[in-house]
Design a protein around this motif. Sequence first.
Motif, mmCIF file in Angstrom:
data_model
loop_
_atom_site.group_PDB
_atom_site.id
_atom_site.type_symbol
_atom_site.label_atom_id
_atom_site.label_comp_id
_atom_site.label_asym_id
_atom_site.label_seq_id
_atom_site.Cartn_x
_atom_site.Cartn_y
_atom_site.Cartn_z
ATOM 1 N N ILE A 601 0.841 -1.200 0.000
ATOM 2 C CA ILE A 601 0.000 0.000 0.000
ATOM 3 C C ILE A 601 0.875 1.249 0.000
ATOM 4 N N ARG A 602 1.971 1.224 0.683
ATOM 5 C CA ARG A 602 2.806 2.414 0.833
ATOM 6 C C ARG A 602 3.550 2.749 -0.446
ATOM 7 N N THR A 603 4.166 1.773 -1.062
ATOM 8 C CA THR A 603 4.971 2.027 -2.261
ATOM 9 C C THR A 603 4.257 1.686 -3.565
ATOM 10 N N GLY A 604 3.195 0.882 -3.509
ATOM 11 C CA GLY A 604 2.502 0.459 -4.719
ATOM 12 C C GLY A 604 3.228 -0.605 -5.507
ATOM 13 N N ALA A 605 4.293 -1.158 -4.955
ATOM 14 C CA ALA A 605 5.083 -2.167 -5.672
ATOM 15 C C ALA A 605 4.346 -3.499 -5.678
ATOM 16 N N LYS A 606 4.451 -4.198 -6.797
ATOM 17 C CA LYS A 606 3.870 -5.532 -6.911
ATOM 18 C C LYS A 606 4.832 -6.532 -6.286
ATOM 19 N N LEU A 607 4.402 -7.153 -5.189
ATOM 20 C CA LEU A 607 5.283 -8.035 -4.442
ATOM 21 C C LEU A 607 5.304 -9.443 -5.010
ATOM 22 N N VAL A 608 4.148 -10.087 -5.034
ATOM 23 C CA VAL A 608 4.049 -11.477 -5.465
ATOM 24 C C VAL A 608 2.601 -11.727 -5.862
#
Length: 890
Positions: A601-608
């Motif tokens: 939520i904080r960075t918007g990065a797609k984790l997995v």
Amino acid sequence: MVRLRSQQWYSADGQARSRIGVSRAQSGSRRLLSLCFLLALVVLLMQKSSDPRYVDRAFQALGVPLENNETSDFRSLPPIQPPDSEVSQWQVTCQDLIPRLLDDFSANQLGALAAIWFTAATPEMHDQAGEIILASKEKLQVLVASLTSEEQAWKETIDEFKRQWSLLDFEKGHNRRQEVGFDSYFEQQLTQYLDQRLVIGLEDASVWHHREEFAFARFLQRSIEIHASPAVEVQPAPLISTLQLESQHSLFKGAAVRFRGRVHQIDLANRHFPQWKLDLDYWVVWMQGSDQASQPVAAYIPQQIMNSIEFHPTGLMDTEIELRALVGKRLAYSSASGLQIAPTLFASHLELIPQTSPMIDNPQIMRDLVYAIVLGLLLGGILLLPILGSWRRRKHQVARRPSTHSKDGYGRLPDNTSRVWWIIFTLASLCPGNENFVFAQSEVPPWVKPAEGDRLAFISQRLQATFHQTNATELAPENRSTGVVDDAVLKTLNLMQRMQWPDVSQLRLELPEHDLMISGYEAQGQVLRADSVPLTESQSDWSGDSTTFLIEFLPEDTNESTPASQLPPLNIFCTHVPSQWPRATQIVQPAVIQGLLITSIRTGAKLVAVSQPPRWVVPSQFNGDAFRPHIQPNWLALSHAGWDLAALDTLARNEKLTLQADESVPFYSLLRILADTKLDLTSDPNTDPFEVISHASDSILQTIRWPVRLVRGTRVNIGDEADLSQLNAPLYYQFDGFVMLGARNIQLQIPTANGNTETLRFEGEFPVTIVSAAPSEFLPHTDESTASWEVGEFATVTGVFYRLWSYQSDLVEQKQSQARQVAPLVVAQTMRLSAPPIRTVALTESGWFGAALCLAVLLLLGGILFSAMVLDRSPRRASTASKSSRDTLA
């Protein structure tokens, strides 16, 4: 004026004739025979009902056994006794003082005492339990002070009880019950009392509330203890039905019972109890009782009990099992028909019930049935002998006498039309569309698929519980080991796999405290890597040791500020990938991914992400040269039309089997594609059936053009809605025939009963099955509703070789009843009428036997010709001599 002949019916003579006609009627004889048979059945029933064993067996079949010892109240049973039969002073003291000291406390207060007694509870629980122990000590001091001089003999026993009671004040944060060394009987009585109070505190016909969490955990603990030590289960568990479990729930609540039923839904759950420092894995199993009741039963089975079976717990689906379990509360749950109530069980033992034949296997019942039939026939025969004898004697007289049956119906049995309509209406009242039947079946069990909104709410709840200890930092690619799957991600993958991957495109779950957002994900892109991921030993235990794959996925470019090609690939975990991908040294393959995406939520990065098996579909704007490894041209054409190439593994796995359920989508979609699209299958088709049949595994989806002899056609109707949506038609056509092999032959090895094999030889042609969704000239023109028809024509079939399949064949069953015919299954695009092919037969050397046989035939023909000429010459000579003599005389 019409003359009324009423005297014909109402006179004495007319009535006598009517009685004679009725006595001669054959319908009266049949009615008398049926009455005799029913009388024999009634006599037999009266005889059997006098035996109490048959009565008990009948009620037990209805689910209501009459044995009092199996339905007795467990609270009226005597307490657990030591090996000696004599009740000592110490036992009486424990039985009386424990309830006397604790009965005044509420269920919530006793929950704290139960927490430190059974688990390692938090310090807050120890403080609450300490207040209860202190108050109970004061009550014990008052009780001891009230003893009279005659009761001082109990003082030593009570002092021992006080010492045992003082040991309950455990050190905070520790459970030293095993280290303290309590008296065994004191420990048994206190455990039994606390368990009963936890059961009594459950709220019936409701969901599991937060205040009942420890009671739920204690049920699971008791199940594990009974499984580990069967001696804990003192009383024999009665076998009860769903009706007893529902109607007599207050009687069996908390008791150990046996229950049989069939598994209809199974799901793995994990529950964490931070207040009591417990983390329990268990399976939620919804069952239907063996009495076929519409009321479902929910069973909670700990993972330790599931480990006792030899296969994965999901293999219990549609399997009949027997549980030895503790009866919990009646659980309220939501279903498609509204709020429902189901009994709950906490299993301590699980046994598979072997499948038996549904036929009647009770020899006593069969003997009674044969006895009733024989008795009825004998009685009917004895009573019918005089009637038949009288009928034979008067047969000649009846033939000469005019009939007494008039045209208006007098003198015969009443018309049966009304009776027939009454039977029809009675049967119609039992049909599924009847209102009474619908009302009786209005309760929908929980294994019926719920609405999509309820399904998404359930998934959100499970995901929130799964990620309660996982944050975005742990799932970040730079902080996660390569090739290792996190427990929360693996549990999410298993959850979606068990739920058969519902539509989660609308799912959006935010976990701000963990900096995670879980949402539905669908994208088209390219797969750059596909490797299997090894699981740890603990992950293999609770995940069923299933294979998990990690793929690196590069989505197509979007409208985002940063192109997708410049972003790192997304790691996606799934359970299956096409077998060609892991074997390749370099992978660049198109795929469509559908699943759940976990982002920060904080960075918007797609984790997995977790995904269902990826769809291997090549977009129409790409050719096969852009991918590695290269895609075959015939595969590429089908993939451009929308066929999923990932189904190739399914077809190869099901080779030489009948059509399986897991290939319904590729089968019907291939039928639709070849019927609706204009695929070019004329480039380099295979015209040699022998080559395809010999290398069937490598020839799947190979384009073919074969000459065949069609024998029979069949319309196959589609009833499943999912298959209808794939085929986009209500039916397809199947043609059975033979493909021409020329001068070659195929030998089919058939296993026999004694372990050997028998060879079945096909010369010049081999069986083939052709399916098509498009109409052709080989359909019957007379009646469009004909289900099956004879063809008897030759055709040229252009289409795709699907795979080898098997079916029942009369020719093969003559060799071995259990064997099946193996034949190629072809999905046709076109079928054209053709001329019969000319079969060429290879010339072989005749050998000495052939030469001798030819010489013998020639000699025989020569002898016949020589004898005919000799015999014809003699009559000619005689005729010539006779003619000469006549001329001389003239």
